[in-house]
Design an enzyme around this catalytic site. Structure first.
Site, PDB file in Angstrom:
ATOM      1  CG  ASP A 207     -24.255 -33.625 -20.656  1.00 44.43           C
ATOM      2  OD1 ASP A 207     -24.500 -33.808 -19.451  1.00 44.43           O
ATOM      3  OD2 ASP A 207     -23.152 -33.263 -21.091  1.00 44.43           O
TER       4      ASP A 207
ATOM      5  CG  ASP B   9     -21.670 -30.928 -18.811  1.00 49.27           C
ATOM      6  OD1 ASP B   9     -21.855 -32.037 -18.365  1.00 49.27           O
ATOM      7  OD2 ASP B   9     -20.643 -30.570 -19.376  1.00 49.27           O
TER       8      ASP B   9
HETATM    9  N1  LIG Z   1     -14.405 -42.404 -17.866  1.00 54.78           N
HETATM   10  C1  LIG Z   1     -14.375 -42.094 -16.572  1.00 54.78           C
HETATM   11  N2  LIG Z   1     -13.240 -42.258 -15.883  1.00 54.78           N
HETATM   12  C2  LIG Z   1     -13.165 -41.962 -14.584  1.00 54.78           C
HETATM   13  N3  LIG Z   1     -14.178 -41.465 -13.881  1.00 54.78           N
HETATM   14  C3  LIG Z   1     -15.339 -41.280 -14.506  1.00 54.78           C
HETATM   15  C4  LIG Z   1     -15.495 -41.564 -15.881  1.00 54.78           C
HETATM   16  N4  LIG Z   1     -16.768 -41.263 -16.223  1.00 54.78           N
HETATM   17  C5  LIG Z   1     -17.350 -40.776 -15.109  1.00 54.78           C
HETATM   18  N5  LIG Z   1     -16.507 -40.806 -14.072  1.00 54.78           N
HETATM   19  C6  LIG Z   1     -16.776 -40.378 -12.706  1.00 54.78           C
HETATM   20  O1  LIG Z   1     -18.157 -40.084 -12.579  1.00 54.78           O
HETATM   21  C7  LIG Z   1     -18.349 -38.721 -12.247  1.00 54.78           C
HETATM   22  C8  LIG Z   1     -19.584 -38.217 -12.941  1.00 54.78           C
HETATM   23  O2  LIG Z   1     -19.402 -38.298 -14.334  1.00 54.78           O
HETATM   24  P1  LIG Z   1     -20.341 -37.513 -15.309  1.00 54.78           P
HETATM   25  O3  LIG Z   1     -19.910 -37.869 -16.687  1.00 54.78           O
HETATM   26  O4  LIG Z   1     -21.735 -37.731 -14.908  1.00 54.78           O
HETATM   27  O5  LIG Z   1     -20.058 -36.008 -15.010  1.00 54.78           O
HETATM   28  P2  LIG Z   1     -18.911 -35.103 -15.576  1.00 54.78           P
HETATM   29  O6  LIG Z   1     -18.898 -35.217 -17.040  1.00 54.78           O
HETATM   30  O7  LIG Z   1     -17.638 -35.370 -14.864  1.00 54.78           O
HETATM   31  O8  LIG Z   1     -19.368 -33.692 -15.140  1.00 54.78           O
HETATM   32  P3  LIG Z   1     -20.359 -32.783 -15.938  1.00 54.78           P
HETATM   33  O9  LIG Z   1     -21.689 -33.332 -15.639  1.00 54.78           O
HETATM   34  O10 LIG Z   1     -20.130 -31.434 -15.407  1.00 54.78           O
HETATM   35  O11 LIG Z   1     -19.953 -32.900 -17.364  1.00 54.78           O
HETATM   36  C9  LIG Z   1     -17.079 -38.013 -12.661  1.00 54.78           C
HETATM   37  O12 LIG Z   1     -16.834 -36.869 -11.889  1.00 54.78           O
HETATM   38  C10 LIG Z   1     -16.045 -39.101 -12.406  1.00 54.78           C
HETATM   39  O13 LIG Z   1     -15.659 -39.119 -11.047  1.00 54.78           O
HETATM   40 MG   LIG Z   2     -20.075 -34.224 -18.858  1.00 54.01          MG
END
Ligand SMILES: Nc1ncnc2c1ncn2[C@@H]1O[C@H](COP(=O)(O)OP(=O)(O)OP(=O)(O)O)[C@@H](O)[C@H]1O
Ligand SMILES: [Mg+2]
Ligand SMILES: [Cu+]
Length: 697
Positions: free
Chosen positions: A589, A396
């Site tokens: 995840d 991730d």
């Molecule tokens: N708490 C939050 N505040 C703002 N945006 C969010 C939040 N959670 C998710 N997002 C938005 O959703 C997208 C996808 O989130 P997700 O948690 O799936 O991936 P990530 O954790 O950013 O990336 P990775 O999968 O590499 O960990 C983020 O890039 C963000 O734009």
């Molecule tokens: Mg993540």
């Protein structure tokens, strides 16, 4: 010794229950009834399998030292295998003295072996103790019989008192040495337990100090920790500053500077300063005992190699008894009964299911404590064996390869109704309900700008997309551009993560955030490639941000991955026959962590991720993934070596003991058989101790 079976019958799947206020703390809590069962089960046999002798079969050191003089007298007074050695002497009726001394010896020195054999038979798994007891019984009883016949018929029949005494002494000595060697292999739980001091200095209301046992500490107590002392419980610093070493708990070898308001973990070592802390958690709830639980959970699951070892060890008793009988019959026919008895005893004694039984547990014990000292907590032991020939590692991005400490690069406004301050205040407010790394970053940004967050009535997390909530009668969402689904009229900074603030389906603002790669990420990717593990970055982040990071790291990537997409990715790869390791930190995840062959939760992840993972890295350092792979390789190699040795030894030793090479003049005495059997176990133990990790670069 019942090492063969204590890990057999339970596989616990416990789900942790963590205090969300301390994400860096790994914790698991067993359900009450489960725990009782667990302890009850282990009460009968020892838990870790490494100190069973002392508990069950007496203290081998003491037994040996007290048996030694009796044994020596017996050996001096009885001719070895019928030959008079220069140091031996006999006198009229000396054989009666020998018989009496031998009876004392078998009752005193033989007790642990007979008790062990009884345990083994009760568990229907006869093993080494049963074999040793048989060997001792045969040599003792035959010798008594020989003495009686000699007196009754007047015709001398050879006895085996010399063999009997030397056999018993060597067995006692061998087990004493074994115990020491096994102890060296390390018991991670014991090492952790040693970190917590016995007493704590409690500061009373009138400022006087009372020293109390740690068990009597209560949450809320104020305690003083002197310079150089270990911290007795988890707590928050009230007064004082110091550097604390948490190496054994988190694997961080450098001392960490802490002051008022910071949390300290029980078991860490205080540096130069005097600290006053308020106790937050004690006993079972403390971080250290949660880690201990985790380790004991892992140790109660048999690994694959261990299953093989246990099976083979289970057969050995029967093989040894059958071969001994064959040897007895054959040697009676071609030689005489005393010769036949000698070969049968040697065969019984030499077969050592013990080396085989310990081959794997010792390596596991060593590798668990080695791992724990590096901040690698292996919840599922099999994962070491699986990781060793992994094909793909899915990583991730946010929080795993990057720091997850976002900088707010830009706050954009799309609606004149709101000022920039109001937007930031809404952003900070809605993030109060999220544990995503973005949330913390936005909250601290608002704090630095001196903007207080809007208070939300309710907040819900939309997994893989963002958060939504209600405030002042309005419905707001803070979501990814993908989830918003429309184009925005703004210049997005290069490689930035973008989240859109939505009110009633319309964007009212957006925040662009920048994140950096962790220092060790690049090295990890290289190491993976060198190990023939294909790295793939799968991120929920947008294409541009994903591409930027992937180009820096030179790895394949997937962007805009929802939790479902990540799960599908793992599934597709697994269906193609690949062994998949998944590394992640977030809630989203968890499904893929659980599905992957090995799930690794990294650092300050969420509780859900920790629960679904097989391996937990207490620090957020990608370099630890490298250490984990190294540990997996080395552990598996040691297991194979020990298995090969433990089984191979018997393959050669049993026929040899039965006298197969007697035609060319090679035979073994029972005493030599006993020595070989002990040595074979010690070799297995030493090989396990030699499991080392390269120093962390
Ligand atoms: N708490 C939050 N505040 C703002 N945006 C969010 C939040 N959670 C998710 N997002 C938005 O959703 C997208 C996808 O989130 P997700 O948690 O799936 O991936 P990530 O954790 O950013 O990336 P990775 O999968 O590499 O960990 C983020 O890039 C963000 O734009
Ligand atoms: Mg993540
Ligand atoms: Cu043994």
């Amino acid at each position: 010794m019942n090492n063969n079976n204590e890990h057999s019958s339970h596989s616990h799947h416990n789900h942790g229950d963590m205090d969300h206020s301390k994400h860096e703390h790994v914790s698991t809590e067993e359900h009450g009834d489960h725990k009782d069962q667990h302890q009850e089960h282990h009460a009968g046999h020892d838990h870790s399998g490494h100190n069973g002798h002392d508990h069950h079969h007496g203290n081998f050191r003491e037994l040996f030292l007290k048996s030694l003089p009796i044994g020596i007298i017996i050996m001096l007074l009885s001719p070895m295998a019928g030959f008079d050695l220069p140091f031996q002497f006999t006198f009229p009726y000396s054989d009666i003295v020998v018989a009496i001394l031998s009876t004392i010896l078998i009752i005193y020195g033989g007790r642990p072996f007979y008790q062990g054999a009884l345990d083994e038979f009760k568990q229907k798994e006869p093993g080494m103790m049963a074999l040793v007891s048989l060997g001792l019984s045969v040599s003792y009883l035959y010798s008594i019989y020989a003495v009686i016949i000699t007196y009754v018929t007047g015709e001398h029949v050879m006895d085996f008192f010399f063999e009997f005494a030397s056999l018993l002494l060597i067995m006692l000595l061998g087990h004493w040495i074994e115990m020491k060697a096994i102890g060296e292999a390390g018991d991670a739980q014991e090492e952790l337990a040693k970190l917590v001091p016995k007493d704590a200095h409690v500061v009373l209301d009138d400022d006087s100090i009372e020293t109390r046992p740690v068990a009597d500490l209560k949450v809320g107590d104020l305690i003083r920790i002197q310079a150089g002392e270990n911290v007795p419980a988890d707590g928050t610093i009230e007064r004082g500053e110091s550097r604390l070493n948490e190496a054994l708990l988190t694997g961080e070898s450098k001392a960490v500077k802490k002051g008022p308001g910071d949390e300290v973990i029980g078991g860490s070592t205080n540096g130069e300063g005097v600290l006053y802390i308020k106790v937050n958690e004690t006993g079972d709830q403390s971080f250290i005992s949660q880690v201990q639980n985790l380790i004991s959970q892992a140790q109660s699951q048999p690994s694959r190699a261990e299953n093989i070892a246990q099976k083979v060890a289970g057969w050995l008793f029967y093989i040894a008894v059958i071969v001994a009988l064959i040897a007895f019959v054959v040697w009676t026919l071609i030689a005489d009964i005393p010769t036949a008895v000698k070969f049968a005893i040697t065969t019984l004694v030499i077969a050592c299911p013990h080396a085989l039984g310990l081959a794997i547990p010792l390596v596991t014990a060593r590798s668990t404590s080695l791992g724990a000292s590096r901040g690698l907590l292996v919840k599922d032991r099999e994962s070491l064996e699986i990781a060793q020939d992994a094909d793909v590692m899915i990583l991730d991005k946010t929080g795993t390869l990057t720091t997850g400490e976002f900088k707010v690069l830009d706050v954009e406004l799309f609606n004149e109704k709101y000022t920039k301050e109001e937007i930031i205040s809404l952003l900070a407010g809605i993030e109060g309900g999220s544990s995503h790394p973005i949330a913390q970053s936005i909250i601290s940004f608002a704090d630095q700008e001196g903007i207080s967050p809007v208070s939300f009535d309710s907040i819900d997390v939309i997994s893989g997309a963002g958060v939504e909530g209600k405030a002042n009668g309005h419905q707001y969402q803070l979501i990814s551009q993908k989830a918003y689904g429309r184009n925005l009229d703004m210049d997005i900074p290069k490689g930035a993560t973008l989240s859109v603030l939505v009110e009633n389906d319309d964007a009212i603002g957006a925040v662009a955030l920048g994140d950096e790669l962790k220092a060790t990420s690049k090295k990890l990717i290289e190491a993976l490639k060198n190990n023939n593990i294909e790295p793939i970055m799968a991120t929920g982040d947008n294409e541009k941000a994903a591409q930027g990071a992937a180009e820096d790291l030179e790895i394949e990537y997937r962007s805009n991955q929802s939790p479902q997409d990540k799960y599908e990715l793992v599934k597709t790869l697994k269906d193609r026959g690949k062994k998949v390791i998944m590394v992640g930190d977030g809630v989203n995840d968890a499904p893929s962590l659980a599905l992957a062959d090995v799930g690794i939760a990294i650092g300050a992840g969420t509780q859900v991720a920790l629960d679904s993972a097989d391996v937990i890295l207490t620090q957020s350092d990608p370099g630890d993934i490298e250490s984990f792979i190294e540990l997996a390789h080395k552990t598996t190699r040691k297991m194979k070596q020990n298995l090969f040795w433990g089984a191979g030894y018997n393959f050669i030793a049993i026929p040899l003991a039965a006298g197969i090479l007697a035609p060319i003049g090679i035979t073994l005495s029972p005493a030599l058989g006993a020595i070989l059997m002990s040595v074979s176990t010690v070799i297995v133990a030493i090989n396990a101790i030699l499991l080392r990790l390269d120093p962390k670069k």
